[in-house]
Structure formats: structure tokens, C-alpha cells
Design a protein around this motif. Structure first.
Motif, PDB file in Angstrom:
ATOM      1  N   ILE A  36       1.889  -3.330   2.082  1.00  0.00           N
ATOM      2  CA  ILE A  36       2.552  -4.094   1.022  1.00  0.00           C
ATOM      3  C   ILE A  36       1.934  -5.490   0.963  1.00  0.00           C
ATOM      4  O   ILE A  36       2.011  -6.260   1.927  1.00  0.00           O
ATOM      5  N   ASP A  37       1.317  -5.800  -0.149  1.00  0.00           N
ATOM      6  CA  ASP A  37       0.671  -7.107  -0.328  1.00  0.00           C
ATOM      7  C   ASP A  37       0.876  -7.553  -1.771  1.00  0.00           C
ATOM      8  O   ASP A  37       0.026  -7.339  -2.637  1.00  0.00           O
ATOM      9  N   VAL A  38       2.018  -8.159  -2.005  1.00  0.00           N
ATOM     10  CA  VAL A  38       2.383  -8.550  -3.370  1.00  0.00           C
ATOM     11  C   VAL A  38       1.362  -9.524  -3.952  1.00  0.00           C
ATOM     12  O   VAL A  38       1.049  -9.471  -5.142  1.00  0.00           O
ATOM     13  N   ASP A  39       0.829 -10.409  -3.116  1.00  0.00           N
ATOM     14  CA  ASP A  39      -0.126 -11.407  -3.609  1.00  0.00           C
ATOM     15  C   ASP A  39      -1.415 -10.769  -4.115  1.00  0.00           C
ATOM     16  O   ASP A  39      -2.100 -11.349  -4.960  1.00  0.00           O
ATOM     17  N   ALA A  40      -1.746  -9.580  -3.609  1.00  0.00           N
ATOM     18  CA  ALA A  40      -2.987  -8.925  -4.026  1.00  0.00           C
ATOM     19  C   ALA A  40      -2.905  -8.466  -5.482  1.00  0.00           C
ATOM     20  O   ALA A  40      -3.893  -8.535  -6.221  1.00  0.00           O
ATOM     21  N   ILE A  41      -1.724  -7.982  -5.887  1.00  0.00           N
ATOM     22  CA  ILE A  41      -1.515  -7.544  -7.279  1.00  0.00           C
ATOM     23  C   ILE A  41      -0.139  -8.053  -7.707  1.00  0.00           C
ATOM     24  O   ILE A  41       0.833  -7.290  -7.778  1.00  0.00           O
ATOM     25  N   PRO A  42      -0.034  -9.321  -8.013  1.00  0.00           N
ATOM     26  CA  PRO A  42       1.280  -9.898  -8.312  1.00  0.00           C
ATOM     27  C   PRO A  42       1.928  -9.368  -9.578  1.00  0.00           C
ATOM     28  O   PRO A  42       3.148  -9.438  -9.721  1.00  0.00           O
ATOM     29  N   ALA A  43       1.134  -8.823 -10.493  1.00  0.00           N
ATOM     30  CA  ALA A  43       1.692  -8.329 -11.752  1.00  0.00           C
ATOM     31  C   ALA A  43       2.387  -6.978 -11.595  1.00  0.00           C
ATOM     32  O   ALA A  43       3.131  -6.552 -12.486  1.00  0.00           O
ATOM     33  N   ALA A  44       2.154  -6.305 -10.479  1.00  0.00           N
ATOM     34  CA  ALA A  44       2.782  -4.997 -10.245  1.00  0.00           C
ATOM     35  C   ALA A  44       4.153  -5.183  -9.600  1.00  0.00           C
ATOM     36  O   ALA A  44       4.436  -6.207  -8.960  1.00  0.00           O
ATOM     37  N   HIS A  45       5.017  -4.175  -9.775  1.00  0.00           N
ATOM     38  CA  HIS A  45       6.286  -4.129  -9.058  1.00  0.00           C
ATOM     39  C   HIS A  45       6.050  -3.368  -7.755  1.00  0.00           C
ATOM     40  O   HIS A  45       5.547  -2.247  -7.770  1.00  0.00           O
ATOM     41  N   TRP A  46       6.383  -3.985  -6.635  1.00  0.00           N
ATOM     42  CA  TRP A  46       6.143  -3.367  -5.326  1.00  0.00           C
ATOM     43  C   TRP A  46       7.461  -2.851  -4.757  1.00  0.00           C
ATOM     44  O   TRP A  46       8.483  -3.545  -4.801  1.00  0.00           O
ATOM     45  N   ARG A  47       7.415  -1.629  -4.212  1.00  0.00           N
ATOM     46  CA  ARG A  47       8.594  -1.058  -3.565  1.00  0.00           C
ATOM     47  C   ARG A  47       8.194  -0.425  -2.243  1.00  0.00           C
ATOM     48  O   ARG A  47       7.189   0.295  -2.169  1.00  0.00           O
ATOM     49  N   LEU A  48       8.974  -0.697  -1.214  1.00  0.00           N
ATOM     50  CA  LEU A  48       8.766  -0.086   0.091  1.00  0.00           C
ATOM     51  C   LEU A  48       9.635   1.156   0.185  1.00  0.00           C
ATOM     52  O   LEU A  48      10.853   1.089  -0.034  1.00  0.00           O
ATOM     53  N   GLY A  49       9.013   2.301   0.495  1.00  0.00           N
ATOM     54  CA  GLY A  49       9.801   3.525   0.603  1.00  0.00           C
ATOM     55  C   GLY A  49       8.922   4.752   0.662  1.00  0.00           C
ATOM     56  O   GLY A  49       7.722   4.701   0.365  1.00  0.00           O
ATOM     57  N   ASP A  50       9.534   5.860   1.062  1.00  0.00           N
ATOM     58  CA  ASP A  50       8.855   7.142   1.195  1.00  0.00           C
ATOM     59  C   ASP A  50       8.941   7.902  -0.126  1.00  0.00           C
ATOM     60  O   ASP A  50      10.039   8.192  -0.615  1.00  0.00           O
ATOM     61  N   ALA A  51       7.777   8.239  -0.692  1.00  0.00           N
ATOM     62  CA  ALA A  51       7.722   8.915  -1.994  1.00  0.00           C
ATOM     63  C   ALA A  51       8.302  10.321  -1.949  1.00  0.00           C
ATOM     64  O   ALA A  51       8.554  10.917  -3.000  1.00  0.00           O
ATOM     65  N   CYS A  52       8.523  10.852  -0.752  1.00  0.00           N
ATOM     66  CA  CYS A  52       9.101  12.198  -0.634  1.00  0.00           C
ATOM     67  C   CYS A  52      10.617  12.170  -0.504  1.00  0.00           C
ATOM     68  O   CYS A  52      11.247  13.226  -0.443  1.00  0.00           O
ATOM     69  N   GLU A  53      11.191  10.983  -0.429  1.00  0.00           N
ATOM     70  CA  GLU A  53      12.641  10.841  -0.315  1.00  0.00           C
ATOM     71  C   GLU A  53      13.250  10.734  -1.703  1.00  0.00           C
ATOM     72  O   GLU A  53      12.985   9.788  -2.441  1.00  0.00           O
ATOM     73  N   ILE A  54      14.084  11.685  -2.047  1.00  0.00           N
ATOM     74  CA  ILE A  54      14.631  11.718  -3.401  1.00  0.00           C
ATOM     75  C   ILE A  54      15.525  10.506  -3.672  1.00  0.00           C
ATOM     76  O   ILE A  54      15.597  10.018  -4.811  1.00  0.00           O
ATOM     77  N   THR A  55      16.160   9.964  -2.637  1.00  0.00           N
ATOM     78  CA  THR A  55      16.989   8.776  -2.842  1.00  0.00           C
ATOM     79  C   THR A  55      16.138   7.570  -3.221  1.00  0.00           C
ATOM     80  O   THR A  55      16.568   6.720  -4.013  1.00  0.00           O
ATOM     81  N   VAL A  56      14.936   7.494  -2.673  1.00  0.00           N
ATOM     82  CA  VAL A  56      14.019   6.410  -3.035  1.00  0.00           C
ATOM     83  C   VAL A  56      13.595   6.548  -4.488  1.00  0.00           C
ATOM     84  O   VAL A  56      13.565   5.568  -5.238  1.00  0.00           O
ATOM     85  N   LEU A  57      13.289   7.762  -4.892  1.00  0.00           N
ATOM     86  CA  LEU A  57      12.869   8.001  -6.276  1.00  0.00           C
ATOM     87  C   LEU A  57      14.012   7.740  -7.246  1.00  0.00           C
ATOM     88  O   LEU A  57      13.789   7.243  -8.357  1.00  0.00           O
ATOM     89  N   GLU A  58      15.231   8.054  -6.822  1.00  0.00           N
ATOM     90  CA  GLU A  58      16.391   7.762  -7.664  1.00  0.00           C
ATOM     91  C   GLU A  58      16.582   6.257  -7.826  1.00  0.00           C
ATOM     92  O   GLU A  58      16.921   5.777  -8.914  1.00  0.00           O
TER      93      GLU A  58
END
Length: 222
Positions: A36-58
Motif C-alpha cells: 500500500i503506497d498511496v503517495d505512489a498513485i494518489p489519484a487512486a482509491h486504496w483499500r487494504l483487504g483480501d480480494a477473495c473475502e466476500i465481506t471485503v468486496l461488499e
């Protein structure tokens, strides 16, 4: 366009930068805090989480995205995310990265994948495309529609030289999308004359590739 990218490694970040430059809204989902490096791409929305976890996707409200790109370095994660994105959140377009060519057979519509991108396969295709004059080279597969992007480079002595595009009696389910001629990218018009060395790009189904090859490369077939 609203795009979610799973995996903020070199591949995911590169895709994000390209999409942001084209004014798309991008969310980067990464499970490794060190990536996670928000400064590298500040225009993007950054989220920490596991892409296989349905609760994260929700929590991301994945159903509101136009495109999901599974770009992690783990094929298992990419397949699972693709399936969840398509079946649980009805994402219109799912693109998945294939890291190991041996796993390509998994990346199809049965697992929610609309387009599978295999870097080794693409590199091999580009090598073929660079040297394979007088043959048909498959560059990319569009799994959902079972269509392919294919390239044919006309030989220097092609009998099609000087003949207009409208003379091509293309098989059904084959469409000429562009002509590459030296530095030029030509949108094919009916009266555009063909030349030896032209690289013709078609979208076609697998079943008519042999017919297309014969039409353009076998003088006895016309």
C-alpha cells in the motif's frame, strides 16, 4: 468508467496509472500492507483487504463497478475473484491475469472471466507476429464471445496487392478491424487498397480461422 484492480504490485499499479490518465475512476485492492503506497498513485482509491473475502468486496460495493481486473500474482486468487465478481456482484466486465500458462484452461466464462490475459502467451504471440509473414497468428482470446483477435501479414508478392478491401469476401463471423502499414494505423474503408506487408487485424471466431487464412494466403482458394 469505474474500475477495481485487485493486486497493487507492478502490474496492478501500471494498469491503474494508465486508466487514471484516461480519466477513469480506479480503486486498488491489496491484501499486503507493505504494497500500500498511496503517495505512489494518489489519484487512486486504496483499500487494504483480501480480494477473495466476500465481506471485503461488499464493503467496496463491487456491484457498482463497471470493470474488475484480477491482477494479482496468484492464479487461484484471480480465478476466485473473477467468479465472485461475476456471480455475486454481476460486474459487467471481468479481466483476469494468468500467471502460469498451465492454468489458462481455468480462465473462461465458467469462472466468470470475460478476458484472460496471459503475459507468456502474449509475448509468444508478439514474437510470432513479428516474424510470421504469410500465416495467421492469434494475439488474444475474448472468452465470453469465443472470439479471437488474429493477425495476418500479407506477403510482399500477395495477389491482393492493389485490390480494395471491398473485394475481400470475408467469411461470416470475421471482421477486419484495422490495417497496420508501416507507422500508419488505417481504419479500413471499402476502397482502401491492400499492399504487400500489410498487417491485417481481425476479430473472428475460431471456426473460420482456416477459411480466413486460405482466403488471404492461398491463391488457389479464390
Amino acid at each position: 468508467m469505474k474500475v477495481a484492480i485487485a493486486g497493487a504490485g507492478a502490474v496492478g499499479r501500471s494498469i491503474a496509472k494508465e486508466l487514471l490518465e484516461n480519466n477513469h475512476e480506479v480503486t486498488l485492492l491489496e491484501r499486503n500492507l507493505e504494497h500500500i503506497d498511496v503517495d505512489a498513485i494518489p489519484a487512486a482509491h486504496w483499500r487494504l483487504g483480501d480480494a477473495c473475502e466476500i465481506t471485503v468486496l461488499e464493503s467496496l460495493q463491487l456491484e457498482t463497478f463497471d470493470v474488475v481486473i484480477a491482477a494479482t500474482g496468484d492464479d487461484k486468487v484471480n480465478v476466485v475473484l473473477s467468479l465472485l465478481a461475476k456471480t455475486e456482484f454481476a460486474v459487467p466486465r471481468v479481466v483476469a491475469r494468468v500467471n502460469d500458462p498451465r492454468n489458462e484452461w481455468l480462465f473462461d466464462e465458467n469462472w466468470g472471466v470475460d478476458v484472460a490475459v496471459s503475459t507468456p502467451r502474449m509475448l509468444a504471440s508478439l514474437v510470432e507476429e513479428a516474424v510470421a509473414v504469410g500465416d495467421l497468428v492469434r494475439l488474444m482470446e475474448f472468452r465470453k464471445g469465443q472470439a479471437n483477435l488474429v493477425e495476418i501479414t500479407l506477403p510482399a508478392d500477395t495477389p491482393w496487392g492493389g485490390k480494395p478491401v471491398k473485394r475481400l469476401n470475408l467469411p461470416r463471423d470475421a471482421s477486419l478491424v484495422t490495417i497496420l502499414r508501416g507507422p500508419r494505423v488505417i481504419v479500413p474503408q471499402s476502397d482502401e487498397p491492400l499492399e504487400g506487408g500489410d498487417e491485417l487485424l481481425f476479430v473472428t471466431v475460431s471456426e473460420v480461422e482456416d477459411e480466413l487464412r486460405a482466403l488471404l494466403l492461398d491463391p488457389t482458394a479464390r
